[in-house]
Design an enzyme around this catalytic site. Sequence first.
Site, PDB file in Angstrom:
ATOM      1  N   ASP A  72       0.850  -1.185   0.000  1.00 14.33           N
ATOM      2  CA  ASP A  72       0.000   0.000   0.000  1.00 14.33           C
ATOM      3  C   ASP A  72       0.891   1.242   0.000  1.00 14.33           C
ATOM      4  O   ASP A  72       1.583   1.507   0.995  1.00 14.33           O
ATOM      5  CB  ASP A  72      -0.900  -0.022   1.245  1.00 14.33           C
ATOM      6  N   ASP A  73       0.894   1.983  -1.102  1.00 15.78           N
ATOM      7  CA  ASP A  73       1.665   3.225  -1.224  1.00 15.78           C
ATOM      8  C   ASP A  73       3.178   3.000  -1.301  1.00 15.78           C
ATOM      9  O   ASP A  73       3.948   3.875  -0.899  1.00 15.78           O
ATOM     10  CB  ASP A  73       1.377   4.190  -0.064  1.00 15.78           C
ATOM     11  N   CYS A 113      -6.019   3.850  -3.686  1.00 15.26           N
ATOM     12  CA  CYS A 113      -6.090   2.433  -3.336  1.00 15.26           C
ATOM     13  C   CYS A 113      -7.336   1.689  -3.796  1.00 15.26           C
ATOM     14  O   CYS A 113      -7.230   0.662  -4.465  1.00 15.26           O
ATOM     15  CB  CYS A 113      -5.898   2.259  -1.833  1.00 15.26           C
ATOM     16  N   ARG A 117      -7.250  -1.448  -6.502  1.00 14.39           N
ATOM     17  CA  ARG A 117      -7.501  -2.835  -6.103  1.00 14.39           C
ATOM     18  C   ARG A 117      -8.633  -3.447  -6.917  1.00 14.39           C
ATOM     19  O   ARG A 117      -8.593  -4.629  -7.279  1.00 14.39           O
ATOM     20  CB  ARG A 117      -7.814  -2.878  -4.600  1.00 14.39           C
ATOM     21  N   LYS A 181      -5.244  -6.042   3.661  1.00  8.70           N
ATOM     22  CA  LYS A 181      -6.207  -4.968   3.408  1.00  8.70           C
ATOM     23  C   LYS A 181      -7.114  -5.285   2.228  1.00  8.70           C
ATOM     24  O   LYS A 181      -6.644  -5.506   1.118  1.00  8.70           O
ATOM     25  CB  LYS A 181      -5.438  -3.666   3.160  1.00  8.70           C
ATOM     26  N   HIS A 183     -10.482  -3.281   1.375  1.00  8.62           N
ATOM     27  CA  HIS A 183     -10.810  -1.907   0.954  1.00  8.62           C
ATOM     28  C   HIS A 183     -11.609  -1.833  -0.342  1.00  8.62           C
ATOM     29  O   HIS A 183     -11.396  -0.930  -1.160  1.00  8.62           O
ATOM     30  CB  HIS A 183      -9.547  -1.062   0.855  1.00  8.62           C
ATOM     31  N   SER A 206      -8.167   1.028   5.038  1.00 10.17           N
ATOM     32  CA  SER A 206      -6.818   1.535   5.303  1.00 10.17           C
ATOM     33  C   SER A 206      -6.552   1.677   6.804  1.00 10.17           C
ATOM     34  O   SER A 206      -7.481   1.821   7.611  1.00 10.17           O
ATOM     35  CB  SER A 206      -6.618   2.899   4.631  1.00 10.17           C
ATOM     36  N   HIS A 261       1.560   2.442   3.877  1.00  6.87           N
ATOM     37  CA  HIS A 261       0.578   3.522   4.030  1.00  6.87           C
ATOM     38  C   HIS A 261       0.759   4.171   5.406  1.00  6.87           C
ATOM     39  O   HIS A 261       1.022   3.506   6.392  1.00  6.87           O
ATOM     40  CB  HIS A 261      -0.826   2.915   3.892  1.00  6.87           C
ATOM     41  N   ASP A 313      -0.149  -0.716  -4.961  1.00 10.13           N
ATOM     42  CA  ASP A 313      -1.441  -0.233  -5.453  1.00 10.13           C
ATOM     43  C   ASP A 313      -1.361   1.160  -6.062  1.00 10.13           C
ATOM     44  O   ASP A 313      -2.277   1.579  -6.778  1.00 10.13           O
ATOM     45  CB  ASP A 313      -2.500  -0.272  -4.349  1.00 10.13           C
ATOM     46  N   ASN A 314      -0.321   1.897  -5.786  1.00 13.11           N
ATOM     47  CA  ASN A 314      -0.105   3.234  -6.372  1.00 13.11           C
ATOM     48  C   ASN A 314       1.237   3.744  -5.892  1.00 13.11           C
ATOM     49  O   ASN A 314       1.963   3.048  -5.171  1.00 13.11           O
ATOM     50  CB  ASN A 314      -1.227   4.224  -5.992  1.00 13.11           C
ATOM     51  N   LYS A 329       1.327   9.602  -5.142  1.00 12.06           N
ATOM     52  CA  LYS A 329      -0.018   9.083  -4.949  1.00 12.06           C
ATOM     53  C   LYS A 329      -1.071  10.162  -5.204  1.00 12.06           C
ATOM     54  O   LYS A 329      -0.922  11.297  -4.782  1.00 12.06           O
ATOM     55  CB  LYS A 329      -0.160   8.548  -3.524  1.00 12.06           C
TER      56      LYS A 329
END
Length: 488
Positions: A72-73, A113, A117, A181, A183, A206, A261, A313-314, A329
């Site tokens: 994540d991130d 995110c 996803r 996660k 989300h 998150s 994240h 994811d980004n 992001k």
Amino acid sequence: MRILSFLWRRITALVSTVVLLLLVFALFIGWRVLGPAQQDNEERVAAKRDYLEAIASAKPVPGPNIVLVLYDDMGYGDIGAGSQGNLLTTPHIDALAANGVTLSDFHSPAPVCTPSRAGIMTGRLAPRAGLPNVVFPSGSFTEAWFKVLLGSDTPLRLPAEEITLPEVLKAAGYATGMVGKWHMGDVSPSLPNDFGFDSYFGARYSNDMKPFALYRNNEVEVEAPVDQERLTEYYTREATTFIEENANAPFFLYYAHNFPHDPLHVRPERLGQSPAGLYGDVIEELDDSIGEIVDTLERAGQLDNTLVVITSDNGPWFLGDAGDQRGNKGTTFEGGMRVPFIAHWPQAIAPGRVETAMAMGTDLLPTVLELLNLPGPQDRVLDGRSILPVLRAGGPSPHEFLYYYDSSTLFAVRDQRFKYRGPAGVKYGTDSTPVSGSIPQKEWLFDLDNDPREAYDTIVHHPEAGKRLRRAFEAKQKDMEDNLRGWR
């Protein structure tokens, strides 16, 4: 007395008007929040059911085990192709890259995110998948405000008619487990177990959203607020246990960590060890987790027969390395959507390679379909393309163009060399400005081969490339206007 009576009538009229306006406003807010909710497409749900049943009845020959690791991130420059010379030490991830393949031009399906996803799980761009925006905990003030802005029927969960990667693999005979996660909605029918996972342990959104609890399937196992210093420990234990319990059957593990994240946490015994500070401590603990997963695969005799994919994811948020690219992001510049990608599968992937073919997270589902020799669904468009040949031995991208969406808006399109950004606002704000604004700009054309940081508009020097990509941009806009969900 006449003057007092006149003033009284005016005051009461004013008060009545204000009360009436407040009542109208309250009714409007109530309608926006409490009006018709998101509805699933029952016809497409039935088509999805038929498709999955056809896969199951065909009894396909199992392929390799699959472990999909989604951070994540995590930035392009944190691991993989863009990480040379950074302050991070990631020997376990580096070993997978050295003995596998790294894609240097891989992109997330969205710059944030939830829609990213959705794209990864369905093989469809987020607007097609019906989940183009970040979602928030049910009943929260943020969710209510979201409904006020977008309407009560705005998508707050992945629509039940979407076909996901775990559903396909489960139909093909795989044991399916998720750790981490989700989300993509926190109510049924859009929970992990609703979308093909036999088992689930993790967070529904998150780690900066409340209440942050950990669920085992549909029940809370670790009450909020979770001690996030132990989050990687929890997740690693669950991931390795899933592998051990399913080592004798083909399995799919989706390991979707909440980190890096923000807010960042790490075990006290690891704190302060990385020269990159707390962010580095977190990344290096994530690398330790990969080491434990690889060791578990080796002990089970499954490492050679397991496709391990690592990506993000980004792009990075407040901290992290975007890899000398513009943006981060939340933006459709490369720093927001170009992410790490590593694939390791000793039985089939030629090792020690870096491939430059452009690809996107939407390609994972089509890749698995080709891997298992399965047909794609015929009632919907898949935006992704199989990158299996690229992973196995290299070669050109299966895409003529990649499309950069934020929410439901198309911002850019690219081919292997050029990136066209349509006329749109570009975020601007100063450190002392609490809210940034968006300043309109004309169309831009970036020559990514010679200007990977997207610093210079070169449309005057490459007019034909600009025209070709503008046509592709406008054609995609029309295609999505005519058939947003891509039904056939």
